[in-house]
Structures are given as C-alpha cells and as structure tokens.
Design an enzyme around this catalytic site. Structure first.
Site, PDB file in Angstrom:
ATOM      1  N   GLY A   1       0.791  -1.225   0.000  1.00 30.83           N
ATOM      2  CA  GLY A   1       0.000   0.000   0.000  1.00 30.83           C
ATOM      3  C   GLY A   1       0.822   1.272   0.000  1.00 30.83           C
TER       4      GLY A   1
ATOM      5  N   VAL B   1      -3.003  18.570   3.323  1.00 30.49           N
ATOM      6  CA  VAL B   1      -4.179  19.029   4.072  1.00 30.49           C
ATOM      7  C   VAL B   1      -5.132  17.881   4.389  1.00 30.49           C
ATOM      8  CG1 VAL B   1      -4.086  21.406   3.272  1.00 30.49           C
ATOM      9  CG2 VAL B   1      -5.241  19.681   1.868  1.00 30.49           C
TER      10      VAL B   1
ATOM     11  N   HIS C   1      20.574   3.415  32.855  1.00 24.75           N
ATOM     12  CA  HIS C   1      21.364   4.647  32.790  1.00 24.75           C
ATOM     13  C   HIS C   1      22.702   4.361  32.111  1.00 24.75           C
ATOM     14  CE1 HIS C   1      23.121   8.468  34.053  1.00 24.75           C
ATOM     15  NE2 HIS C   1      24.210   7.775  34.422  1.00 24.75           N
TER      16      HIS C   1
END
Length: 466
Positions: A41, A270, A445
C-alpha cells in the site's frame, strides 16, 4: 475468468489488508487478497517507509554541517539528490517485495486488480476494465485506504504543486517551498527539505502546528522549527496561487493581513479522503461519513459480513492502527475468545520531524474536558546525561495522570528518538499501569528513556534531576 470461494476476502493489500490476510491464514482460513497496484500500500511504497529513508538522509546532512560540535571537520560537504531519492525508493521496493513473499509463504491467494462488492458475499475483480475473477466469501474486509485531499484552486499538478508522491521524488532540490498543513505529513516534509537546505514556509489553518498534539508539545516543536529557520503561519489560510513559469506566488492570509510569498514549489498536505468510490458499497448497509466508512470496535460495518479497516475508516491515519484493526477484525471473525475491542486512545502517534514528536492517550486539555482531576509531570532533555552527550538536549516529556486513581491518561514527548520510546507508555496504558508501577520501574542509565521516569516522578513532586 475464475470463480473461487474463500473463507475471507480482503480488498486492499496495504498495512491493514496484508496483515489481516496473513493473520486469517494463520488461523486456518482460506484467504484471498485483492490489490490493484502495490502490495504494501501507500505506507510501504509512498508513505511511512520511504519518507523515513529520506528523513534519515536529511538528518545526516544536518549532522555533517555540525561536525565541529563533535570534534570533526570536513570540506565541501554536499549531497547527490538522485542518490538520496534512489536509496529511498530502493528501501520501499525491498519491503514491498517482502510483503509478496510473506503472503505467498502463508498461502494467501493474491489477485492483481481492483475489487468491489458485487452482491451478497461476492467480490468482482477487474484489471484495466476487464474481468479477472468473481470471488465468494461470507466475510469481506474493505481495506482500500485513502488518498491526498485536494484544495479547490490549489490542486496538485505534479510540477509546481506537489502531493506527498511528488515530494518524495524531487527531480531537483527547490531553493524554497511552502507547505500547506502542519500535521505529520506536512511537518515531516518541511523538516526534510529544511534539513536539506531549502527555505521552508509552513501554513496551518488551525491555531498551532501539529494540532492533534498536546499544546505544550506543539509550542515546543514550533520554537524548535523556527530556530532551524522555518517560517510558520498559524490561524492562516491560503487564498490563492499564481503560477509564474517554474515557480509560484502564494497568497496567505493570517491575522487579518494578506501577503504574497514567492516559492519554487508548494506541498499540499491538508489531510486525506477515504477511497470509498468504486468498491460497491452503494445500496448496502455500509455507512459513510465525510468519505470514511463507519465501523464499530470490531471493525464491523452496517452490512452483515462486510468489515472495514485502516485509513478508509478515518483517523488516526496510521499504518500500525490499520494493522491492529486488521488483526482484531480477523480474530473476531474467527471466533477467538480473547479478542479485545479496539481502544483507539491506546494507539500511539509518531511524527519523524526534527525534533521527533510522539504521544499516546489524552492530552492535558482533553483530560480536563472529560472532567478528570489531573497530576501533570514534565522533564526536559537538558536534565538528561545521555541527551546532552548525544548533542540532543532539545526535548521534553510530559505525563498526565488521574489524580484520584493514578491512571496514566496520556504521555507526550518531543525530542530525539521519542518515536522509539513512546512504546513504553503504550505498554503501560495497555496494562492499566498506575503511577506507582511506573515509579518503581528501573530505567537503564545512561539512556534518554530516563526522562520518561523523571516525568512520572515530577507529576508527584519526586523528580530527582530537575
């Protein structure tokens, strides 16, 4: 012409259609997929994937012009636009061919042509006006997608006024362009062309860019875009366009004032309209609202045995939304017991501009409008060691919690790699996680994801690094 019977027929082979077809085959259903143009698609061929390849190139171009910040130097930095476009098209082609392989692997029968409802439990397939097959099935999924909406008087001509398709394969780099619309498509193209060196103007009819996002995130993003050199008009409309040979003059009205802007190219972004024409829904129980098919939480239409998924059904116009709808729809058809109805508020939105934007759930304004008492947390990237080390200190994370129950109502992010991080909050919402669970979660971290933890802590006055 072949007459064939199937357990399920899918009309459309995009990210909703092909996923639905594969899931149906996995569940033992004899499945057909009808596709008139490209498997994969718009997403794989002219949308999600090739635009990310282009944006990656533009990010590299941006970094190459800031090498001194990282201790490097290079002379005569330049790019070959033809190669940039060729790489993007190659990535799209590779993935689209992969879809064909997956359908074949799962024994889905693919028909090359346009499909339409042709009576009860019947689909007629045609190619170039000639009949290909008549298919029969008690279950038919419409997954025909959508196309770019055209503005009257500013219709795309493929030369001066572009849709997303022309914007992805520019023959040359325009020195200046104007983008009409600041949703995900418009802003991504604005970001690509600005990072590649073009002068970019964005015109948005609503009062802020990225209007579906939380207001704080929209404001943060706008400042970042303007810092990069974009010119942005909000609460503005395009009143006219004059062609001047190889360029155009656009008349923009904003704040009661009108001005003319000369640009090489215009990109019209748009919104989109559903492909509801020519699919045989006239005279059926399928209801259409503003070019989009209406469905329930299991993707059922008003016509028994007919379902619809993806962009055809309206916003959010996202590939992962289409794929999820396809799976839920098929599993409900198959009679699985644990099928959850679709909760569209749990669908994350991602915009791959620079900085990236990502979100899930309600905005702060939406939560308050729904009558919720909220706790809101925020954490800036400038307080995160990894972001600073990467040279990406521009960003923030915002969380919205129900003050009474601790439910995570929404999460909103802007900054480097937030499109990769938002899934953490999506999982949290899906699992109905509370603030306590998130605060007790250990984040690695140094990572940018630590900002997600701190934004949760901040909502309850417990932020450590800010």
């Amino acid at each position: 012409m072949a007459d064939q019977t199937f357990d399920l027929i899918v009309i459309g082979g995009g990210p909703g259609g092909y996923v639905a077809a594969i899931r149906a085959a996995q569940l033992g259903m004899k499945t057909a997929c009808v596709e008139r143009e490209h498997l994969g698609g718009i997403c794989l061929n002219w949308g999600c994937i090739p635009t990310k390849a282009l944006l990656r190139s533009s990010e590299i171009n941006h970094l190459l012009h800031h090498l001194d910040e990282f201790g490097f130097a290079a002379d005569n930095v330049r790019f070959d636009l033809d190669k940039v476009v060729k790489r993007s098209r190659g990535v799209a082609k590779q993935l689209a061919s992969g879809v064909g392989h997956l359908l074949k692997k799962n024994k889905v029968t693919v028909f090359d042509g346009s499909g339409r409802l042709a009576g009860r439990q019947t689909v007629a397939v045609e190619k170039a006006g000639k009949p290909v097959a008549t298919l029969k099935s008690p279950h038919i999924i419409l997954a025909t997608g959508a196309r770019a909406r055209q503005l009257p008087g500013i219709e795309a001509d493929g030369k001066i006024v572009w849709t997303y398709k022309e914007a992805m394969v520019p023959p040359s780099m325009p020195k200046s362009l104007l983008v009409i619309g600041s949703g995900a498509i418009g802003i991504e193209f604005a970001s690509f062309y600005r990072n590649m060196g073009a002068d970019v103007t964005v015109v948005e009819v609503l009062d802020r860019v990225l209007p579906v996002e939380d207001e704080e995130i929209s404001a943060f993003a706008r400042k970042a875009f303007e810092k990069q050199g974009m010119r942005i008009f909000t609460s503005a409309t395009v009143k006219g366009l004059q062609h001047n040979g190889e360029a155009a003059t656009v008349t923009v009205e904003a704040n009661g004032k009108s001005q003319q802007i000369a640009v090489d190219r215009v990109i019209s972004a748009v919104g989109i309209v559903g492909n509801v024409e020519g699919i045989g829904i006239e005279g059926t129980g399928v209801k259409v609202d503003r070019t989009h098919v209406q469905i329930d939480e299991y993707c059922r239409t008003g016509e028994p045995g007919v379902y619809a998924i993806g962009d055809l059904c309206g916003p959010p116009w996202l590939a992962h939304k289409a794929s999820h709808e396809g799976v839920v729809c098929v599993e409900k058809i198959a009679g699985l017991n644990d099928v959850h109805p679709i909760d569209w508020t749990n669908i994350p939105g991602c915009t791959y501009c620079r900085p990236q934007v990502a979100s899930v759930g309600w905005t702060e304004a939406k939560a308050k409008a729904e009558g919720r008492s909220v706790k809101v947390g925020r954490f800036p990237f400038i307080g995160n060691g990894k972001a600073i080390a990467m040279g990406e200190p521009e960003g923030m994370v915002k969380t919205v919690f129900d003050a009474t129950t601790g439910e995570l109502l929404g999460a909103h992010m802007v900054g480097a790699e937030v499109t990769e991080m938002i899934q953490g909050y999506v999982v949290a919402r899906t699992l109905e996680t509370t603030e306590t669970d998130l605060m007790h979660t250990i984040y690695p971290h140094p990572t940018i994801s630590e900002t997600m933890h701190e934004a949760v802590l901040d909502a309850y006055g417990r932020a450590i690094h800010f």
